[in-house]
Scaffold this motif. Structure first.
Motif, short mmCIF file in Angstrom:
data_model
loop_
_atom_site.label_atom_id
_atom_site.label_comp_id
_atom_site.label_asym_id
_atom_site.label_seq_id
_atom_site.Cartn_x
_atom_site.Cartn_y
_atom_site.Cartn_z
N ASP A 158 41.89 45.96 51.80
CA ASP A 158 40.71 45.48 51.08
C ASP A 158 39.62 45.08 52.05
O ASP A 158 39.75 45.19 53.27
CB ASP A 158 41.08 44.32 50.15
CG ASP A 158 41.66 43.14 50.90
OD1 ASP A 158 41.71 43.21 52.13
OD2 ASP A 158 42.06 42.16 50.24
N LYS A 171 50.48 45.98 46.13
CA LYS A 171 49.46 46.85 45.53
C LYS A 171 48.13 46.13 45.44
O LYS A 171 47.07 46.71 45.70
CB LYS A 171 49.92 47.31 44.14
CG LYS A 171 51.08 48.29 44.17
CD LYS A 171 51.44 48.73 42.77
CE LYS A 171 52.60 49.73 42.79
NZ LYS A 171 52.97 50.16 41.42
N PHE A 172 48.16 44.87 45.06
CA PHE A 172 46.90 44.13 44.93
C PHE A 172 46.23 43.92 46.28
O PHE A 172 44.99 43.85 46.36
CB PHE A 172 47.14 42.78 44.25
CG PHE A 172 47.07 42.85 42.76
CD1 PHE A 172 48.21 42.75 41.99
CD2 PHE A 172 45.85 43.02 42.14
CE1 PHE A 172 48.14 42.82 40.60
CE2 PHE A 172 45.76 43.09 40.77
CZ PHE A 172 46.91 42.99 39.99
N ARG A 196 36.31 44.18 44.38
CA ARG A 196 35.57 44.57 43.18
C ARG A 196 36.52 44.99 42.07
O ARG A 196 36.39 44.59 40.92
CB ARG A 196 34.60 45.69 43.54
CG ARG A 196 33.65 46.09 42.42
CD ARG A 196 32.87 47.32 42.81
NE ARG A 196 31.96 47.68 41.76
CZ ARG A 196 30.65 47.50 41.80
NH1 ARG A 196 30.12 46.95 42.88
NH2 ARG A 196 29.88 47.88 40.81
N THR A 197 37.53 45.81 42.43
CA THR A 197 38.51 46.28 41.43
C THR A 197 39.36 45.12 40.92
O THR A 197 39.67 45.04 39.73
CB THR A 197 39.41 47.36 42.05
OG1 THR A 197 38.59 48.41 42.57
CG2 THR A 197 40.35 47.95 41.01
N LYS A 198 39.73 44.20 41.82
CA LYS A 198 40.52 43.05 41.40
C LYS A 198 39.76 42.21 40.38
O LYS A 198 40.32 41.78 39.36
CB LYS A 198 40.88 42.18 42.61
CG LYS A 198 41.88 42.82 43.55
CD LYS A 198 42.09 41.94 44.77
CE LYS A 198 43.03 42.61 45.77
NZ LYS A 198 43.19 41.81 46.99
N LYS A 200 37.37 43.23 38.41
CA LYS A 200 37.26 44.00 37.16
C LYS A 200 38.55 43.89 36.35
O LYS A 200 38.52 43.74 35.13
CB LYS A 200 36.96 45.46 37.47
CG LYS A 200 35.51 45.72 37.90
CD LYS A 200 35.29 47.19 38.14
CE LYS A 200 33.84 47.48 38.50
NZ LYS A 200 33.61 48.92 38.76
N LEU A 201 39.70 43.99 37.04
CA LEU A 201 40.98 43.86 36.34
C LEU A 201 41.12 42.47 35.73
O LEU A 201 41.59 42.31 34.60
CB LEU A 201 42.14 44.11 37.33
CG LEU A 201 42.36 45.57 37.75
CD1 LEU A 201 43.40 45.63 38.86
CD2 LEU A 201 42.82 46.41 36.56
N ILE A 242 44.06 46.86 46.96
CA ILE A 242 42.94 47.12 46.04
C ILE A 242 41.72 46.34 46.50
O ILE A 242 41.83 45.22 46.98
CB ILE A 242 43.33 46.70 44.60
CG1 ILE A 242 44.52 47.53 44.11
CG2 ILE A 242 42.17 46.89 43.64
CD1 ILE A 242 45.05 47.10 42.76
N SER A 243 40.56 46.91 46.31
CA SER A 243 39.32 46.25 46.73
C SER A 243 39.06 45.03 45.85
O SER A 243 39.56 44.91 44.73
CB SER A 243 38.14 47.21 46.63
OG SER A 243 37.88 47.54 45.28
#
Length: 490
Positions: free
Chosen positions: A239, A4-5, A11-13, A15-16, A8-9
């Motif tokens: 990504d 899943k990671f 940027r989102t990583k 932010k998380l 994910i982009s």
């Protein structure tokens, strides 16, 4: 979860990562602030009450007793004293103490002090009235000793008792706060351990999903930096880095084609340049030699003309060599010997030469015009500039790995600055400069193109002493060049 990671982009990583790092910390900070505020709310009122009571205790009895004593003995007048302000201030202090304490016993103590303060006011009023008339000295002293002094003492003791119980209450609060802090710290450490454990796990997963693709891409770029422009394996995922890898592969294909085209064009251009330079040498030399033959013939030097024409014929016979690019070292020696003989006719008064090349190297193949440009450079930029008798020595040395051919002259030499400029011109890759060392760049470039960049020429020079140019060639290519006698290269 890792799969899943990877989808994910970045940027989102990030932010998380920030969310899981900051939110627990912010919650803990808010909790500590609330706790600190609670402790402050418990401490502050008690501390304020104790400070007020302490100030009251320090000022009250001393001021009242002393002021009333002076009034009683007639030293001061009531109108000139500040007794009313003191009593009013004491009323306000007592009211603050009553409102500030949370203990019922202390509230009772304050009420008793307020009643005693009212009795004190009456006693003071009676003494003031007596002072308006004469004959009440003994009565006033009795009121002062038995009423005023006693009441101020009672009020002071009540305030001190108030302070005592407030101090006890403060100690209880301190113990409660200390116990609460210990419990809070245990809870915080536990929560912090859990948060750090979860954060570490998330950091490992998120950083792994970011760093591994980046490291993979870095490895690809290293391979490209080393000249490997083949397509690389693309990592799966959606990504930005996976997209970048795909675009990078497409770019590699285009770069590979461009590099091949550039290499082909550069080699073609260098071959054309070197051929042009090589072609330019002979006409220039031929014109000068024919001029020499002309004036010698006009002067009637027939034998010298025959020798000069014979040397010129031998010179061009070797220069042409049936179009071959490689000749034997024996032929190259004959070539420079013919060249030096011709030049001796022109510069007989300043030029001597000596050729010492081992017989064992006579069949060694070398590029045509390897030594002649160096000899020419020694004459025009060394011997001729010295303007006196000079000598050129050509010699050869060899071992199992390499051959060294040296052209020495005792001409004018070069300054360090000039030597550095020529060395930089010789070692510079790219188009050959015609005027950089009069053929030195040409010879060095041709050697490197045919034998490799570890070979070429080396220059040593000292001003007013002379110059030595050393040609470094590989010995282990002897057999190869004998087999490839007709190589179509420079």
């Amino acid at each position: 979860m890792k799969w899943k990671f990877t989808s994910i982009s970045l940027r989102t990583k990030l932010k998380l990562f920030m969310f899981f790092m900051l939110v627990p910390m912010i919650c803990m900070v808010i909790f500590l602030i609330v706790k600190l505020s609670t402790y402050t709310d418990k401490y502050t009122p008690i501390v304020n009450d104790v400070m007020i009571a302490s100030e009251f205790d320090m000022r009250f009895k001393e001021q009242i007793d002393y002021t009333m004593y002076r009034i009683a003995i007639g030293s001061d007048k009531y109108e000139d004293s500040n007794i009313q302000e003191i009593l009013k201030e004491m009323d306000e202090y007592l009211e603050q103490l009553k409102n500030g304490t949370a203990l019922a016993s202390n509230k009772k103590q304050v009420r008793m002090a307020q009643r005693n303060l009212s009795i004190l006011k009456k006693s003071i009023g009676k003494l003031i009235d007596n002072c308006k008339e004469t004959g009440h000295y003994d009565e006033n002293m009795s009121i002062l000793d038995n009423d005023i002094y006693v009441i101020t003492k009672l009020i002071t003791e009540e305030i001190r008792e108030y302070m005592y119980y407030e101090a006890l209450e403060l100690e209880k609060v301190r113990q409660a706060v200390e116990a609460d802090i210990k419990m809070t710290l245990k809870v915080i450490f536990f929560i912090l351990a859990v948060v750090l454990g979860i954060t570490w796990l998330l950091v490992f997963i998120i950083s792994d999903s970011i760093s591994k693709p980046i490291m993979h891409l870095c490895e690809i770029t290293k391979q490209v930096g080393k000249g490997n422009f083949t397509m690389q394996k693309i990592r799966g995922g959606g990504d930005e880095i996976a997209i970048l890898e795909s675009s990078f592969n497409k770019m590699l294909i285009k770069i590979n084609k461009l590099v091949d085209n550039i290499k082909m064009k550069q080699n073609t251009l260098r071959i054309a340049e070197l051929k042009l330079l090589q072609a330019q040498i002979n006409p220039h030399f031929l014109y000068n030699t024919l001029d020499t033959i002309t004036w010698m013939a006009e002067d009637g030097q027939s034998e010298e003309v025959v020798e000069l024409v014979s040397a010129l014929s031998q010179f061009f016979r070797v220069s042409l060599s049936k179009g071959k690019d490689y000749i034997t070292l024996k032929e190259e020696e004959s070539h420079i010997k013919s060249y030096l003989q011709i030049q001796q006719f022109r510069y007989a008064d300043i030029l001597e030469y000596e050729i010492n090349i081992p017989q064992e190297l006579s069949e060694f193949p070398v590029l045509k015009l390897t030594l002649q440009p160096l000899v020419e450079n020694a004459i025009y930029h060394g011997i001729k500039q010295k303007r006196e008798k000079g000598k050129i020595i050509v010699e050869g040395q060899y071992n199992n790995q390499s051959i060294l051919l040296k052209v020495k002259d005792n001409g004018i030499g070069m300054t360090e600055e000039t030597l550095d400029q020529i060395k930089r011109s010789i070692n510079k890759e790219g188009p050959v400069a015609v005027d950089a060392g009069f053929g030195l760049v040409n010879v060095n470039e041709r050697i490197r193109l045919n034998y490799g960049k570890e070979y070429g020429i080396r220059i040593e020079s000292e001003y007013n002493v002379g110059t030595t140019v050393t040609v470094h060639l590989p010995m282990n290519l002897l057999e190869k060049h004998l087999r490839e006698d007709e190589l179509n290269v420079i």
